[in-house]
Write a protein that holds these residues in place. Structure first.
Motif, PDB file in Angstrom:
ATOM      1  N   UNK A  11       1.676   6.568   7.935  1.00 51.68           N
ATOM      2  CA  UNK A  11       3.134   6.756   8.015  1.00 51.68           C
ATOM      3  C   UNK A  11       3.669   6.572   9.433  1.00 51.68           C
ATOM      4  N   UNK A  12       2.892   6.949  10.449  1.00 49.92           N
ATOM      5  CA  UNK A  12       3.377   6.774  11.812  1.00 49.92           C
ATOM      6  C   UNK A  12       3.510   5.292  12.152  1.00 49.92           C
ATOM      7  N   UNK A  13       2.546   4.493  11.708  1.00 50.99           N
ATOM      8  CA  UNK A  13       2.626   3.047  11.947  1.00 50.99           C
ATOM      9  C   UNK A  13       3.830   2.454  11.227  1.00 50.99           C
ATOM     10  N   UNK A  14       4.132   2.947  10.029  1.00 52.69           N
ATOM     11  CA  UNK A  14       5.310   2.481   9.280  1.00 52.69           C
ATOM     12  C   UNK A  14       6.586   2.864  10.033  1.00 52.69           C
ATOM     13  N   UNK A  15       6.631   4.077  10.561  1.00 52.80           N
ATOM     14  CA  UNK A  15       7.818   4.529  11.295  1.00 52.80           C
ATOM     15  C   UNK A  15       8.012   3.755  12.597  1.00 52.80           C
ATOM     16  N   UNK A  16       6.938   3.255  13.166  1.00 52.30           N
ATOM     17  CA  UNK A  16       7.022   2.504  14.432  1.00 52.30           C
ATOM     18  C   UNK A  16       7.471   1.057  14.245  1.00 52.30           C
ATOM     19  N   UNK A  17       7.519   0.566  13.017  1.00 54.51           N
ATOM     20  CA  UNK A  17       7.942  -0.809  12.765  1.00 54.51           C
ATOM     21  C   UNK A  17       9.418  -0.956  13.093  1.00 54.51           C
ATOM     22  N   UNK A  18       9.788  -2.132  13.576  1.00 48.81           N
ATOM     23  CA  UNK A  18      11.188  -2.330  13.955  1.00 48.81           C
ATOM     24  C   UNK A  18      11.572  -3.790  13.767  1.00 48.81           C
ATOM     25  N   UNK A  35       0.832  -1.201   0.000  1.00 51.54           N
ATOM     26  CA  UNK A  35       0.000   0.000   0.000  1.00 51.54           C
ATOM     27  C   UNK A  35       0.866   1.250   0.000  1.00 51.54           C
ATOM     28  N   UNK A  36       0.305   2.342  -0.505  1.00 53.22           N
ATOM     29  CA  UNK A  36       0.999   3.621  -0.448  1.00 53.22           C
ATOM     30  C   UNK A  36       1.213   4.015   1.014  1.00 53.22           C
ATOM     31  N   UNK A  37       2.320   4.676   1.284  1.00 53.39           N
ATOM     32  CA  UNK A  37       2.532   5.268   2.596  1.00 53.39           C
ATOM     33  C   UNK A  37       1.854   6.627   2.551  1.00 53.39           C
ATOM     34  N   UNK A  38       0.891   6.824   3.453  1.00 55.80           N
ATOM     35  CA  UNK A  38       0.052   8.020   3.435  1.00 55.80           C
ATOM     36  C   UNK A  38       0.056   8.707   4.800  1.00 55.80           C
ATOM     37  N   UNK A  39      -0.650   9.811   4.840  1.00 53.32           N
ATOM     38  CA  UNK A  39      -0.820  10.549   6.084  1.00 53.32           C
ATOM     39  C   UNK A  39      -1.430   9.657   7.174  1.00 53.32           C
ATOM     40  N   UNK A  99       7.899   4.257  -2.114  1.00 51.80           N
ATOM     41  CA  UNK A  99       7.765   3.653  -0.784  1.00 51.80           C
ATOM     42  C   UNK A  99       6.439   2.926  -0.695  1.00 51.80           C
ATOM     43  N   UNK A 100       6.469   1.759  -0.098  1.00 51.75           N
ATOM     44  CA  UNK A 100       5.258   0.955   0.081  1.00 51.75           C
ATOM     45  C   UNK A 100       5.236   0.384   1.495  1.00 51.75           C
ATOM     46  N   UNK A 101       4.072   0.429   2.104  1.00 51.36           N
ATOM     47  CA  UNK A 101       3.858  -0.275   3.367  1.00 51.36           C
ATOM     48  C   UNK A 101       3.467  -1.705   3.018  1.00 51.36           C
ATOM     49  N   UNK A 102       4.095  -2.654   3.676  1.00 52.55           N
ATOM     50  CA  UNK A 102       3.677  -4.043   3.572  1.00 52.55           C
ATOM     51  C   UNK A 102       2.565  -4.199   4.602  1.00 52.55           C
ATOM     52  N   UNK A 103       1.361  -4.509   4.130  1.00 50.44           N
ATOM     53  CA  UNK A 103       0.209  -4.545   5.023  1.00 50.44           C
ATOM     54  C   UNK A 103      -0.374  -5.944   5.140  1.00 50.44           C
ATOM     55  N   UNK A 104      -0.775  -6.271   6.347  1.00 48.87           N
ATOM     56  CA  UNK A 104      -1.488  -7.499   6.653  1.00 48.87           C
ATOM     57  C   UNK A 104      -2.916  -7.088   6.951  1.00 48.87           C
ATOM     58  N   UNK A 105      -3.795  -7.390   5.995  1.00 50.46           N
ATOM     59  CA  UNK A 105      -5.203  -7.000   6.109  1.00 50.46           C
ATOM     60  C   UNK A 105      -5.334  -5.527   6.483  1.00 50.46           C
ATOM     61  N   UNK A 106      -4.542  -4.686   5.791  1.00 45.34           N
ATOM     62  CA  UNK A 106      -4.605  -3.240   5.948  1.00 45.34           C
ATOM     63  C   UNK A 106      -3.704  -2.650   7.012  1.00 45.34           C
ATOM     64  N   UNK A 107      -3.114  -3.464   7.867  1.00 42.63           N
ATOM     65  CA  UNK A 107      -2.248  -2.962   8.942  1.00 42.63           C
ATOM     66  C   UNK A 107      -0.784  -3.069   8.531  1.00 42.63           C
ATOM     67  N   UNK A 108      -0.009  -1.955   8.608  1.00 41.61           N
ATOM     68  CA  UNK A 108       1.408  -2.024   8.253  1.00 41.61           C
ATOM     69  C   UNK A 108       2.176  -2.991   9.139  1.00 41.61           C
ATOM     70  N   UNK A 109       2.894  -3.900   8.473  1.00 37.63           N
ATOM     71  CA  UNK A 109       3.748  -4.869   9.180  1.00 37.63           C
ATOM     72  C   UNK A 109       5.162  -4.867   8.621  1.00 37.63           C
TER      73      UNK A 109
END
Length: 145
Positions: free
Chosen positions: A13-20, A6-10, A47-57
């Motif tokens: 993006x915070x959930x993407x930044x919190x991934x570790x 998915x696109x990284x959006x407003x 940039x793409x968020x890898x999402x599991x059923x819509x949640x960035x993982x």
């Protein structure tokens, strides 16, 4: 469970930044926040968020370096979601998207040759090692189209 890119959006993006990643992997992976900043100020970055059923993982960033070459610069899956096959599905989806770019001849990825998992993982997708990068730090591998 459905994995998507998915696109990284407003809104995410915070959930993407919190991934570790796990502490022992930190030396191999750049910070997602840094990658998003880098992509904002440079052309040709996707940039793409890898999402599991819509949640960035997880997170991907690739760069069209020339008309013929795209390089995958960032690829990570959060430590809570590793070893479940999500990274394998996400890389397959990313390669499918990148292959659609007209006139493309090579998809390149680099990894630390000391990373014990990288070589086997990437070669299973068809990446072939072509040698070390210009700094002699990372192994370069390509899928030739």
């Amino acid at each position: 469970m459905k994995i998507s890119l998915e696109e990284v959006t407003r809104s995410n993006y915070e959930a993407v930044c919190d991934l570790d990643v796990a502490p022992e992997q930190e030396q191999y992976v750049a910070c997602n926040m840094w990658s998003l900043v880098e992509s904002h100020y440079n052309q040709g970055h996707t940039c793409k968020a890898i999402c599991l059923e819509g949640k960035p993982v997880g997170f991907f960033m690739w760069v069209q370096e020339t008309a013929q070459k795209v390089s995958i610069w960032r690829f990570m899956v959060d430590k809570q979601y590793q070893n479940q096959g999500f990274g394998r599905v996400a890389l397959k989806l990313a390669i499918e998207q990148i292959r659609k770019i007209p006139h493309l001849e090579c998809i390149e990825i680099c990894y630390n040759p000391a990373n014990p998992v990288a070589k086997d993982f990437y070669s299973s997708f068809g990446f072939q090692e072509v040698g070390m990068d210009e700094d002699g730090d990372d192994m370069l591998a390509c899928i030739w189209l």
